[in-house]
Design a protein around this motif. Structure first.
Motif, PDB file in Angstrom:
ATOM      1  N   ASN A   9      56.714  -6.591   3.825  1.00  0.00           N
ATOM      2  CA  ASN A   9      57.013  -6.448   2.403  1.00  0.00           C
ATOM      3  C   ASN A   9      58.330  -7.103   1.994  1.00  0.00           C
ATOM      4  O   ASN A   9      58.607  -7.236   0.808  1.00  0.00           O
ATOM      5  CB  ASN A   9      57.042  -4.967   2.006  1.00  0.00           C
ATOM      6  N   HIS A  10      59.147  -7.513   2.943  1.00  0.00           N
ATOM      7  CA  HIS A  10      60.447  -8.108   2.649  1.00  0.00           C
ATOM      8  C   HIS A  10      60.389  -9.633   2.563  1.00  0.00           C
ATOM      9  O   HIS A  10      61.418 -10.275   2.394  1.00  0.00           O
ATOM     10  CB  HIS A  10      61.470  -7.682   3.711  1.00  0.00           C
ATOM     11  N   PHE A  11      59.214 -10.194   2.676  1.00  0.00           N
ATOM     12  CA  PHE A  11      59.070 -11.644   2.677  1.00  0.00           C
ATOM     13  C   PHE A  11      58.048 -12.094   1.646  1.00  0.00           C
ATOM     14  O   PHE A  11      57.149 -11.344   1.284  1.00  0.00           O
ATOM     15  CB  PHE A  11      58.625 -12.145   4.067  1.00  0.00           C
ATOM     16  N   PHE A  12      58.196 -13.332   1.206  1.00  0.00           N
ATOM     17  CA  PHE A  12      57.174 -13.960   0.385  1.00  0.00           C
ATOM     18  C   PHE A  12      56.125 -14.491   1.350  1.00  0.00           C
ATOM     19  O   PHE A  12      56.399 -15.397   2.134  1.00  0.00           O
ATOM     20  CB  PHE A  12      57.775 -15.091  -0.456  1.00  0.00           C
ATOM     21  N   TYR A  16      47.291 -16.808   2.121  1.00  0.00           N
ATOM     22  CA  TYR A  16      46.519 -15.573   1.969  1.00  0.00           C
ATOM     23  C   TYR A  16      47.235 -14.362   2.566  1.00  0.00           C
ATOM     24  O   TYR A  16      46.639 -13.510   3.219  1.00  0.00           O
ATOM     25  CB  TYR A  16      45.120 -15.721   2.582  1.00  0.00           C
ATOM     26  N   ASN A  17      48.542 -14.320   2.349  1.00  0.00           N
ATOM     27  CA  ASN A  17      49.393 -13.199   2.798  1.00  0.00           C
ATOM     28  C   ASN A  17      49.413 -13.022   4.311  1.00  0.00           C
ATOM     29  O   ASN A  17      49.496 -11.902   4.812  1.00  0.00           O
ATOM     30  CB  ASN A  17      48.985 -11.891   2.124  1.00  0.00           C
ATOM     31  N   THR A  18      49.352 -14.139   5.043  1.00  0.00           N
ATOM     32  CA  THR A  18      49.352 -14.041   6.498  1.00  0.00           C
ATOM     33  C   THR A  18      50.543 -14.717   7.161  1.00  0.00           C
ATOM     34  O   THR A  18      50.730 -14.556   8.361  1.00  0.00           O
ATOM     35  CB  THR A  18      48.080 -14.673   7.102  1.00  0.00           C
ATOM     36  N   ALA A  19      51.348 -15.477   6.406  1.00  0.00           N
ATOM     37  CA  ALA A  19      52.384 -16.289   7.049  1.00  0.00           C
ATOM     38  C   ALA A  19      53.692 -16.290   6.271  1.00  0.00           C
ATOM     39  O   ALA A  19      53.709 -16.128   5.049  1.00  0.00           O
ATOM     40  CB  ALA A  19      51.880 -17.723   7.210  1.00  0.00           C
ATOM     41  N   ILE A  20      54.773 -16.491   7.030  1.00  0.00           N
ATOM     42  CA  ILE A  20      56.085 -16.714   6.431  1.00  0.00           C
ATOM     43  C   ILE A  20      56.505 -18.143   6.763  1.00  0.00           C
ATOM     44  O   ILE A  20      55.966 -18.757   7.681  1.00  0.00           O
ATOM     45  CB  ILE A  20      57.146 -15.708   6.940  1.00  0.00           C
ATOM     46  N   THR A  21      57.475 -18.639   6.034  1.00  0.00           N
ATOM     47  CA  THR A  21      57.938 -19.997   6.286  1.00  0.00           C
ATOM     48  C   THR A  21      58.801 -20.033   7.542  1.00  0.00           C
ATOM     49  O   THR A  21      59.374 -19.022   7.951  1.00  0.00           O
ATOM     50  CB  THR A  21      58.771 -20.528   5.109  1.00  0.00           C
ATOM     51  N   ARG A  22      58.908 -21.208   8.129  1.00  0.00           N
ATOM     52  CA  ARG A  22      59.786 -21.410   9.285  1.00  0.00           C
ATOM     53  C   ARG A  22      61.228 -21.079   8.882  1.00  0.00           C
ATOM     54  O   ARG A  22      61.976 -20.499   9.644  1.00  0.00           O
ATOM     55  CB  ARG A  22      59.650 -22.856   9.780  1.00  0.00           C
ATOM     56  N   GLU A  23      61.606 -21.451   7.652  1.00  0.00           N
ATOM     57  CA  GLU A  23      62.958 -21.183   7.162  1.00  0.00           C
ATOM     58  C   GLU A  23      63.249 -19.675   7.129  1.00  0.00           C
ATOM     59  O   GLU A  23      64.301 -19.233   7.578  1.00  0.00           O
ATOM     60  CB  GLU A  23      63.127 -21.790   5.771  1.00  0.00           C
ATOM     61  N   SER A  99      51.518  -5.651  18.352  1.00  0.00           N
ATOM     62  CA  SER A  99      50.613  -5.814  17.218  1.00  0.00           C
ATOM     63  C   SER A  99      51.107  -6.941  16.324  1.00  0.00           C
ATOM     64  O   SER A  99      52.311  -7.119  16.138  1.00  0.00           O
ATOM     65  CB  SER A  99      50.530  -4.525  16.397  1.00  0.00           C
ATOM     66  N   TRP A 100      50.174  -7.642  15.748  1.00  0.00           N
ATOM     67  CA  TRP A 100      50.476  -8.794  14.899  1.00  0.00           C
ATOM     68  C   TRP A 100      51.203  -8.370  13.632  1.00  0.00           C
ATOM     69  O   TRP A 100      50.863  -7.358  13.014  1.00  0.00           O
ATOM     70  CB  TRP A 100      49.169  -9.503  14.548  1.00  0.00           C
ATOM     71  N   LEU A 101      52.198  -9.149  13.270  1.00  0.00           N
ATOM     72  CA  LEU A 101      52.936  -8.921  12.033  1.00  0.00           C
ATOM     73  C   LEU A 101      52.642 -10.034  11.030  1.00  0.00           C
ATOM     74  O   LEU A 101      52.099  -9.794   9.962  1.00  0.00           O
ATOM     75  CB  LEU A 101      54.448  -8.841  12.318  1.00  0.00           C
ATOM     76  N   VAL A 102      52.999 -11.254  11.358  1.00  0.00           N
ATOM     77  CA  VAL A 102      52.743 -12.429  10.518  1.00  0.00           C
ATOM     78  C   VAL A 102      52.683 -13.676  11.385  1.00  0.00           C
ATOM     79  O   VAL A 102      53.143 -13.667  12.521  1.00  0.00           O
ATOM     80  CB  VAL A 102      53.836 -12.656   9.434  1.00  0.00           C
ATOM     81  N   ASP A 103      52.160 -14.738  10.822  1.00  0.00           N
ATOM     82  CA  ASP A 103      52.259 -16.054  11.456  1.00  0.00           C
ATOM     83  C   ASP A 103      53.490 -16.746  10.910  1.00  0.00           C
ATOM     84  O   ASP A 103      53.934 -16.457   9.789  1.00  0.00           O
ATOM     85  CB  ASP A 103      51.017 -16.897  11.165  1.00  0.00           C
ATOM     86  N   VAL A 104      54.035 -17.671  11.690  1.00  0.00           N
ATOM     87  CA  VAL A 104      55.175 -18.457  11.259  1.00  0.00           C
ATOM     88  C   VAL A 104      54.669 -19.888  11.057  1.00  0.00           C
ATOM     89  O   VAL A 104      54.138 -20.501  11.980  1.00  0.00           O
ATOM     90  CB  VAL A 104      56.315 -18.433  12.306  1.00  0.00           C
TER      91      VAL A 104
END
Length: 107
Positions: A9-12, A16-23, A99-104
């Protein structure tokens, strides 16, 4: 105990709500010298009998989540479930489950 999955919840989130940016990954997560032995508990399609792996621990600077242990396997960022242990049948040892959190995303 902090619900590590809520860290999302702390990231954009993208894709499809599965990944965060490398930055974002580089800004909010730091690699440590700590190692952890873990299992995916079968959801990776391989570790049905608790087969373990070893990875370097990452920590986050997001307030309230500083104690959560995270690992990066491939493009996936996973959190360690501190209150869950899985028996590795081949060795008779218990390991924490990841457990999986997000993809980068790549740059």
């Amino acid at each position: 105990m902090t619900n590590a999955y809520e860290l999302r919840n702390h990231f954009f989130l993208e894709d499809y709500n599965t990944a965060i940016t490398r930055e974002d990954f580089e800004n909010f997560f730091t690699k440590t010298k700590e190692k952890v032995t873990f299992t995916f508990g079968g959801w990776d399609g391989k570790s049905y009998d608790g087969e373990s792996r070893r990875a370097t621990v990452y920590r986050t600077t997001v307030k309230g989540y500083e104690d959560v242990r995270l690992i990066k396997v491939g493009k996936g960022l996973h959190y360690i479930e501190e209150d869950t242990e899985v028996l590795e049948k081949a060795t008779g040892k218990y390991h924490k489950r990841a457990s999986w959190l997000v993809d980068v995303k790549r740059k």
